[in-house]
Design a protein around this motif. Structure first.
Motif, PDB file in Angstrom:
ATOM      1  N   ASN A   1       0.793  -1.171  -0.030  1.00 30.69           N
ATOM      2  CA  ASN A   1       0.067   0.112   0.133  1.00 30.69           C
ATOM      3  C   ASN A   1       0.929   1.200  -0.183  1.00 30.69           C
ATOM      4  O   ASN A   1       0.485   2.399  -0.644  1.00 30.69           O
ATOM      5  CB  ASN A   1      -1.001  -0.059   1.101  1.00 30.69           C
ATOM      6  CG  ASN A   1      -2.226  -0.850   1.133  1.00 30.69           C
ATOM      7  OD1 ASN A   1      -2.488  -1.132  -0.160  1.00 30.69           O
ATOM      8  ND2 ASN A   1      -2.554  -1.664   1.897  1.00 30.69           N
TER       9      ASN A   1
ATOM     10  N   CYS B   1       2.209   1.644  -3.645  1.00 30.62           N
ATOM     11  CA  CYS B   1       1.112   1.908  -4.574  1.00 30.62           C
ATOM     12  C   CYS B   1       1.001   3.691  -4.452  1.00 30.62           C
ATOM     13  O   CYS B   1       0.712   4.131  -5.223  1.00 30.62           O
ATOM     14  CB  CYS B   1       0.133   1.181  -4.451  1.00 30.62           C
ATOM     15  SG  CYS B   1       0.296  -0.329  -5.157  1.00 30.62           S
TER      16      CYS B   1
ATOM     17  N   ALA C   1      -2.728   8.067  -7.577  1.00 29.21           N
ATOM     18  CA  ALA C   1      -3.289   6.702  -7.232  1.00 29.21           C
ATOM     19  C   ALA C   1      -4.497   7.032  -6.389  1.00 29.21           C
ATOM     20  O   ALA C   1      -4.371   7.774  -5.373  1.00 29.21           O
ATOM     21  CB  ALA C   1      -2.021   6.105  -6.499  1.00 29.21           C
TER      22      ALA C   1
ATOM     23  N   HIS D   1      -6.959   4.354  -3.813  1.00 32.88           N
ATOM     24  CA  HIS D   1      -7.051   3.411  -2.894  1.00 32.88           C
ATOM     25  C   HIS D   1      -8.602   3.172  -2.414  1.00 32.88           C
ATOM     26  O   HIS D   1      -9.223   4.068  -2.035  1.00 32.88           O
ATOM     27  CB  HIS D   1      -6.149   3.364  -1.872  1.00 32.88           C
ATOM     28  CG  HIS D   1      -6.230   2.248  -0.784  1.00 32.88           C
ATOM     29  ND1 HIS D   1      -6.962   2.254   0.298  1.00 32.88           N
ATOM     30  CD2 HIS D   1      -6.070   0.863  -1.091  1.00 32.88           C
ATOM     31  CE1 HIS D   1      -6.980   1.139   0.875  1.00 32.88           C
ATOM     32  NE2 HIS D   1      -6.213   0.222   0.216  1.00 32.88           N
TER      33      HIS D   1
ATOM     34  N   TRP E   1      -5.776  -0.718  -6.252  1.00 31.56           N
ATOM     35  CA  TRP E   1      -5.339   0.555  -6.454  1.00 31.56           C
ATOM     36  C   TRP E   1      -5.536   0.846  -7.812  1.00 31.56           C
ATOM     37  O   TRP E   1      -5.546  -0.184  -8.709  1.00 31.56           O
ATOM     38  CB  TRP E   1      -3.758   0.678  -6.304  1.00 31.56           C
ATOM     39  CG  TRP E   1      -3.390   0.559  -4.939  1.00 31.56           C
ATOM     40  CD1 TRP E   1      -3.299  -0.513  -4.165  1.00 31.56           C
ATOM     41  CD2 TRP E   1      -3.206   1.735  -3.935  1.00 31.56           C
ATOM     42  NE1 TRP E   1      -3.114   0.118  -2.570  1.00 31.56           N
ATOM     43  CE2 TRP E   1      -3.066   1.391  -2.903  1.00 31.56           C
ATOM     44  CE3 TRP E   1      -3.278   3.307  -4.345  1.00 31.56           C
ATOM     45  CZ2 TRP E   1      -2.730   2.135  -1.991  1.00 31.56           C
ATOM     46  CZ3 TRP E   1      -3.077   4.017  -3.349  1.00 31.56           C
ATOM     47  CH2 TRP E   1      -2.635   3.467  -1.878  1.00 31.56           C
TER      48      TRP E   1
ATOM     49  N   ALA F   1      -3.409  -2.568  -9.486  1.00 32.44           N
ATOM     50  CA  ALA F   1      -2.742  -3.310  -8.458  1.00 32.44           C
ATOM     51  C   ALA F   1      -3.776  -3.855  -7.650  1.00 32.44           C
ATOM     52  O   ALA F   1      -4.558  -2.790  -7.189  1.00 32.44           O
ATOM     53  CB  ALA F   1      -1.516  -3.015  -7.823  1.00 32.44           C
TER      54      ALA F   1
ATOM     55  N   PHE G   1      -1.019  -7.820 -10.508  1.00 33.30           N
ATOM     56  CA  PHE G   1      -0.743  -6.612 -11.472  1.00 33.30           C
ATOM     57  C   PHE G   1      -1.118  -6.916 -12.944  1.00 33.30           C
ATOM     58  O   PHE G   1      -0.955  -8.289 -13.390  1.00 33.30           O
ATOM     59  CB  PHE G   1       0.667  -6.197 -11.033  1.00 33.30           C
ATOM     60  CG  PHE G   1       1.697  -7.547 -11.149  1.00 33.30           C
ATOM     61  CD1 PHE G   1       2.146  -7.953 -12.524  1.00 33.30           C
ATOM     62  CD2 PHE G   1       1.820  -8.249 -10.229  1.00 33.30           C
ATOM     63  CE1 PHE G   1       3.092  -8.940 -12.416  1.00 33.30           C
ATOM     64  CE2 PHE G   1       2.581  -9.372 -10.053  1.00 33.30           C
ATOM     65  CZ  PHE G   1       3.369  -9.583 -11.332  1.00 33.30           C
TER      66      PHE G   1
ATOM     67  N   LYS H   1       7.847  -4.723  -7.076  1.00 36.06           N
ATOM     68  CA  LYS H   1       7.761  -3.273  -7.552  1.00 36.06           C
ATOM     69  C   LYS H   1       7.960  -2.643  -8.824  1.00 36.06           C
ATOM     70  O   LYS H   1       7.068  -2.109  -9.428  1.00 36.06           O
ATOM     71  CB  LYS H   1       8.863  -2.672  -6.553  1.00 36.06           C
ATOM     72  CG  LYS H   1       8.357  -2.637  -4.974  1.00 36.06           C
ATOM     73  CD  LYS H   1       9.589  -1.912  -4.071  1.00 36.06           C
ATOM     74  CE  LYS H   1       9.198  -2.013  -2.733  1.00 36.06           C
ATOM     75  NZ  LYS H   1      10.103  -1.345  -1.862  1.00 36.06           N
TER      76      LYS H   1
ATOM     77  N   ILE I   1       4.761  -3.831 -10.760  1.00 43.47           N
ATOM     78  CA  ILE I   1       3.496  -2.823 -10.338  1.00 43.47           C
ATOM     79  C   ILE I   1       3.788  -1.645 -10.944  1.00 43.47           C
ATOM     80  O   ILE I   1       2.884  -1.105 -11.564  1.00 43.47           O
ATOM     81  CB  ILE I   1       3.593  -2.760  -8.863  1.00 43.47           C
ATOM     82  CG1 ILE I   1       3.258  -4.091  -8.065  1.00 43.47           C
ATOM     83  CG2 ILE I   1       2.541  -1.548  -8.465  1.00 43.47           C
ATOM     84  CD1 ILE I   1       3.212  -4.212  -6.714  1.00 43.47           C
TER      85      ILE I   1
ATOM     86  N   TYR J   1       1.281   0.181 -13.699  1.00 39.88           N
ATOM     87  CA  TYR J   1       0.994   1.370 -13.607  1.00 39.88           C
ATOM     88  C   TYR J   1       0.967   2.069 -14.771  1.00 39.88           C
ATOM     89  O   TYR J   1       0.137   2.842 -15.335  1.00 39.88           O
ATOM     90  CB  TYR J   1       1.568   2.362 -12.398  1.00 39.88           C
ATOM     91  CG  TYR J   1       1.079   3.530 -12.188  1.00 39.88           C
ATOM     92  CD1 TYR J   1       0.077   4.336 -11.713  1.00 39.88           C
ATOM     93  CD2 TYR J   1       2.029   4.407 -12.909  1.00 39.88           C
ATOM     94  CE1 TYR J   1      -0.343   5.413 -11.566  1.00 39.88           C
ATOM     95  CE2 TYR J   1       1.712   6.053 -12.814  1.00 39.88           C
ATOM     96  CZ  TYR J   1       0.630   6.483 -12.227  1.00 39.88           C
ATOM     97  OH  TYR J   1       0.470   7.741 -12.168  1.00 39.88           O
TER      98      TYR J   1
END
Length: 125
Positions: free
Chosen positions: A7, A10, A16, A18, A28, A36, A49, A93, A96, A100
């Motif tokens: 969290n 992201c 972003a 949530h 996300w 994600a 993802f 990471k 992700i 994005y």
């Protein structure tokens, strides 16, 4: 990576958003588009993802990574890390981040400007 780390990571992306949905999953989105998810699989955190064509084929062969339930079954290129022996935190990471980028690249330029999302970077050759 644990749920709190997921969290926090992201939340760093421009625009972003949530939400908690689908039975307590951390979802996300950017510009209203999913990039994600952290939910539960077999009693532990699972990270989902969007993946590119090659990553989708290659990464699903790794232990602890599979086509994402529901999303991949509908022909979409989404993966889920469901076990810690799948990807390292750094690799997760990176995936992700790429998710994005893929999702926000499909937003209109006007929408990206409105949300403060940088223009997509050209692919390296």
């Amino acid at each position: 990576m644990d749920r709190d780390g997921f969290n926090a990571f992201c939340a760093r992306f421009p625009a972003a958003e949530h939400v908690v949905q689908w039975g307590n999953s951390d979802v996300w989105k950017a510009g209203g588009k999913l990039f994600a998810v952290c939910g539960w699989a077999e009693g532990r955190d699972a990270f989902t993802f969007k993946a590119g064509e090659i990553a989708f084929e290659v990464l699903q062969e790794r232990p602890g990574v599979r086509p994402a339930p529901y999303l991949a079954s509908r022909g979409m290129k989404w993966l889920q890390q469901f076990d810690n022996n799948g990807l390292t935190d750094t690799e997760l990471k990176e995936q992700i981040s790429l998710s994005y980028q893929m999702v926000t690249a499909k937003l209109s330029k006007k929408k990206r400007v409105e949300l403060g999302i940088p223009d997509p970077q050209p692919a390296e050759r």
